[in-house]
Design an enzyme around this catalytic site. Structure first.
Site, PDB file in Angstrom:
ATOM      1  CG  LEU A 193      -5.922  -1.329 -16.339  1.00 17.29           C
ATOM      2  CD1 LEU A 193      -7.111  -1.500 -15.407  1.00 17.29           C
ATOM      3  CD2 LEU A 193      -6.389  -1.142 -17.780  1.00 17.29           C
ATOM      4  CG  ASP A 235     -13.404  -8.416  -2.627  1.00 19.64           C
ATOM      5  OD1 ASP A 235     -13.931  -7.743  -1.724  1.00 19.64           O
ATOM      6  OD2 ASP A 235     -12.174  -8.594  -2.698  1.00 19.64           O
ATOM      7  CG  ASN A 241     -11.116  -5.344  -5.679  1.00 19.16           C
ATOM      8  OD1 ASN A 241      -9.897  -5.185  -5.721  1.00 19.16           O
ATOM      9  ND2 ASN A 241     -11.705  -6.188  -4.857  1.00 19.16           N
ATOM     10  CG  ASP A 250      -9.182  -8.666  -6.465  1.00 17.45           C
ATOM     11  OD1 ASP A 250      -8.853  -9.848  -6.658  1.00 17.45           O
ATOM     12  OD2 ASP A 250      -9.080  -8.095  -5.366  1.00 17.45           O
TER      13      ASP A 250
HETATM   14  P1  ADP Z   1      -5.677  -8.150  -4.317  1.00 21.73           P
HETATM   15  O1  ADP Z   1      -6.227  -9.544  -4.310  1.00 21.73           O
HETATM   16  O2  ADP Z   1      -4.388  -8.037  -3.576  1.00 21.73           O
HETATM   17  O3  ADP Z   1      -6.696  -7.147  -3.851  1.00 21.73           O
HETATM   18  P2  ADP Z   1      -5.942  -6.910  -6.947  1.00 21.73           P
HETATM   19  O4  ADP Z   1      -6.152  -7.708  -8.192  1.00 21.73           O
HETATM   20  O5  ADP Z   1      -7.135  -6.189  -6.417  1.00 21.73           O
HETATM   21  O6  ADP Z   1      -5.303  -7.886  -5.837  1.00 21.73           O
HETATM   22  O7  ADP Z   1      -4.766  -5.865  -7.207  1.00 21.73           O
HETATM   23  C1  ADP Z   1      -4.252  -5.069  -6.172  1.00 21.73           C
HETATM   24  C2  ADP Z   1      -3.962  -3.656  -6.649  1.00 21.73           C
HETATM   25  O8  ADP Z   1      -3.001  -3.679  -7.713  1.00 21.73           O
HETATM   26  C3  ADP Z   1      -5.175  -2.942  -7.218  1.00 21.73           C
HETATM   27  O9  ADP Z   1      -5.896  -2.271  -6.221  1.00 21.73           O
HETATM   28  C4  ADP Z   1      -4.560  -1.984  -8.207  1.00 21.73           C
HETATM   29  O10 ADP Z   1      -4.163  -0.788  -7.558  1.00 21.73           O
HETATM   30  C5  ADP Z   1      -3.325  -2.720  -8.699  1.00 21.73           C
HETATM   31  N1  ADP Z   1      -3.610  -3.423  -9.965  1.00 21.73           N
HETATM   32  C6  ADP Z   1      -4.119  -4.661 -10.099  1.00 21.73           C
HETATM   33  N2  ADP Z   1      -4.249  -5.012 -11.392  1.00 21.73           N
HETATM   34  C7  ADP Z   1      -3.824  -3.941 -12.108  1.00 21.73           C
HETATM   35  C8  ADP Z   1      -3.706  -3.675 -13.518  1.00 21.73           C
HETATM   36  N3  ADP Z   1      -4.062  -4.579 -14.436  1.00 21.73           N
HETATM   37  N4  ADP Z   1      -3.212  -2.471 -13.893  1.00 21.73           N
HETATM   38  C9  ADP Z   1      -2.847  -1.559 -12.963  1.00 21.73           C
HETATM   39  N5  ADP Z   1      -2.925  -1.750 -11.635  1.00 21.73           N
HETATM   40  C10 ADP Z   1      -3.407  -2.926 -11.196  1.00 21.73           C
HETATM   41 MN    MN Z   2      -8.257  -6.210  -4.662  1.00 19.35          MN
END
Ligand code: ADP
Ligand code: MN
Length: 307
Positions: free
Chosen positions: A151, A243, A248, A261
């Site tokens: 994204l 969560d 998230n 997430d």
């Molecule tokens: P965590 O378990 O470490 O919280 P997340 O899935 O929430 O892992 O991802 C951490 C961060 O990475 C998010 O807060 C976001 O800023 C970025 N992020 C995660 N997935 C995407 C994506 N598909 N596109 C852009 N940024 C992402």
């Molecule tokens: Mn997260």
């Protein structure tokens, strides 16, 4: 972790270090199996470059990847394989019969668990996507690595990118030679550099937490959008996020809320599902009331609305 791989952010190249004592850095290093798999994505032409770390979390790191031939971008979620991070997950897991087999003498089998954990996020993303929710499209899962739609803060518009893809189709046949591609694999991976400037590509859309709202009306619209999403997620998808917070949720194109997430999301029949739901509602309400200073609905009213 005996031969751990360190990426030198200055020279942007990878090297393998033999060092058994230095445990402090292991958390942010990439273990050899994971590194091999990342290299495979480059060798098999999925990616041409892994460039930068978008986030380092307790449970996972997110890297940015791109196929420069097609212009396709990836968020690469690498679940950490260290045992420490599993403590937190217990409360989500203990209520689920699917996780029963992962405990032996009350110890968790980390490798097995991480596999199930990442599969769960992959499946939940697919389920949400199929039901029309705004989530990053899940592309592929290889052991502890989840490849999904990136994204972007500066999404490339569709026409432009399909024209670029057509050009790339021609160019790619030349580069498809595996051996030739493999030579540059190491140069193509610099995942431990943290992105620090808003370059054109590879800069992610903001989390809700970091988003600068344009008006009070917009704040309220987004608040409602989130509540409706919670309800539809429960009603249509049979999922409680578990969560949910301003961390998230991603603000895409200045107005579309994306849910991310979802590895810990549970079905309504999980014994803690309704507690998780109450917690989600509280997180969202707290954020909009305390940080964004708007009038929120009563938590118990939202709860009724969702279920
Ligand atoms: P965590 O378990 O470490 O919280 P997340 O899935 O929430 O892992 O991802 C951490 C961060 O990475 C998010 O807060 C976001 O800023 C970025 N992020 C995660 N997935 C995407 C994506 N598909 N596109 C852009 N940024 C992402
Ligand atoms: Mn997260």
């Amino acid at each position: 972790y005996q031969d751990k791989i360190k990426i030198d952010s200055q020279v942007k190249s990878a090297r393998i270090e033999k060092d058994k004592s230095d445990r402090a850095t292991v958390e942010n290093a990439i273990d050899p199996k994971t590194f091999n798999q990342l290299q495979k994505f480059i060798r098999n032409g999925t990616l041409t470059k892994i460039d930068g770390c978008l986030s380092t979390g307790k449970e996972a790191n997110i890297y940015y990847g791109i196929n420069e031939l097609t212009g396709k971008e990836f968020a690469i979620k690498v679940y950490k394989t260290s045992v420490l991070v599993f403590k937190d997950r217990e409360r989500y897991i203990s209520g689920e019969f699917r996780f029963k087999g992962f405990k032996n003498n009350n110890k968790i089998n980390a490798r097995k668990l991480i596999k199930v954990w990442s599969e769960k996020e992959f499946r939940n993303l697919k389920r949400l996507k199929l039901n029309g929710f705004n989530v990053p499209e899940p592309y592929e899962l290889k052991s502890n690595i989840l490849m999904m739609e990136f994204l972007s803060r500066n999404p490339v518009d569709e026409e432009e990118s399909s024209a670029a893809a057509a050009d790339a189709e021609k160019a790619s046949s030349a580069v498809n030679d595996e051996a030739a591609a493999a030579e540059s694999v190491e140069d193509a991976i610099a995942p431990l550099t943290i992105k620090s400037s808003e370059n054109e590509r590879g800069w992610p859309a903001p989390r809700l937490k970091d988003y600068e709202f344009k008006s009070d009306q917009q704040i309220f619209d987004i608040y409602q959008q989130i509540l409706v999403n919670m309800r539809l997620m429960y009603q249509k998808c049979r999922l409680v996020h578990a969560d949910l917070s301003e961390y998230n949720l991603i603000m895409y194109k200045d107005g579309e809320i994306y849910i991310i997430d979802v590895s810990q999301s549970v079905e309504p029949n999980h014994p803690m599902a309704l507690d998780f739901l109450r917690m989600d509602i509280k997180n969202i309400n707290d954020y909009f009331q305390k940080k964004k200073k708007i009038d929120v609905f009563l938590e118990k009213e939202i709860f009724k609305f969702v279920i």
